[in-house]
Design an enzyme around this catalytic site. Sequence first.
Site, PDB file in Angstrom:
ATOM      1  N   ALA A 153       0.832  -1.209   0.000  1.00  0.00           N
ATOM      2  CA  ALA A 153       0.000   0.000   0.000  1.00  0.00           C
ATOM      3  C   ALA A 153       0.865   1.258   0.000  1.00  0.00           C
ATOM      4  CB  ALA A 153      -0.931  -0.007   1.211  1.00  0.00           C
ATOM      5  N   TYR A 154       1.920   1.246   0.785  1.00  0.00           N
ATOM      6  CA  TYR A 154       2.824   2.391   0.882  1.00  0.00           C
ATOM      7  C   TYR A 154       3.569   2.601  -0.431  1.00  0.00           C
ATOM      8  CZ  TYR A 154       6.558   5.317   2.946  1.00  0.00           C
ATOM      9  OH  TYR A 154       7.443   6.322   3.239  1.00  0.00           O
TER      10      TYR A 154
END
Length: 251
Positions: A153-154
Amino acid sequence: MGKLLDKVVIITGGAGGIGGGMAKAMVKEGAVVAIVDVNKETGEEMLKELQTHSPKSMFIQANLMDHGNLYKIVNTVVEKYGRLDVLVNNAHASKQVPLENTTQADLDLSVGTGFYPTFYLMQAALPHLKESKGNIINFASGAGLAGHETQGAYAAAKEAIRGLSRVAANEWGRFGINVNIISPIAYSPGVEAWSKAQPEYYEAVKNKIPLGRFGDVEKDIGRVAVFLASEDSQYITGQTIMTDGGSIMLH
C-alpha cells in the site's frame, strides 16, 4: 545563511521526524515555515523551536484525510503571509502488511494520507506558486523503488506520487515552477524505536548502506530540501533525489 530568506514554506507532517528536520533546516536559512500536522502537542512543541529562528512561523493542526482541510491550509498561509514559495508534501501513514492480507482500509490509509493530500495541495498551491515561481518537494521511498516486502500500500502510493510529480514538472515548468522528489533514509523517531526493538536487524540494514549510517533528518535530509527550495536548484525539475546514503543508485 539566508538561502531561503523570507520564503514562505508549507511542510506537511512537520511536527517531527523528517518533516521537523526540514523545518529546522529551512528556518535557519531565513524561511517562514507553516508546519501542518495532526498532532497538536508535538506541533506546538516544534513551533516553539522554529520560532527561535523564525518568529513568524506557524503551526496548523489538520487531518489531511479530510480533503476539505487541504485548500483551507493553503488559503490560511497565503492570507497570513501574502504569498507561498514552497510546498513540501511529506506526511504519509501506512501499515506494513503482506499483499495477500492487504485490505481496502490499508490502501485507503496510505493513499488518503499520502497521495491525495499531495495531489490536492499541489492543485491548491498552483495559483500562488505561479506568482512566486516557486517549488514543490514531494516524497518517494525506497519501498516503492525496490519493492520492499509488506509495503504494498505504501509503495503504490509513493510511486503514484512520483508519477504525479513528473507530470506536474512537465505541465508547470512553463510557469517557472520546479517539482522534485526526495527519496530518503533517515534516523527518525520510528527508526530509533525499531533500532531498540530489533537491534540486530537494524545493524544489518545500516551496514548495507554504502555510507554506513542512516541520514540525519536536519543535516542530511533537511539540507537537500533547502537546496531544492532555493535558487540553487532552479534548473532541476522532475527528478527523484536519492537521499539515502547510496542505498539505491538510479541509472
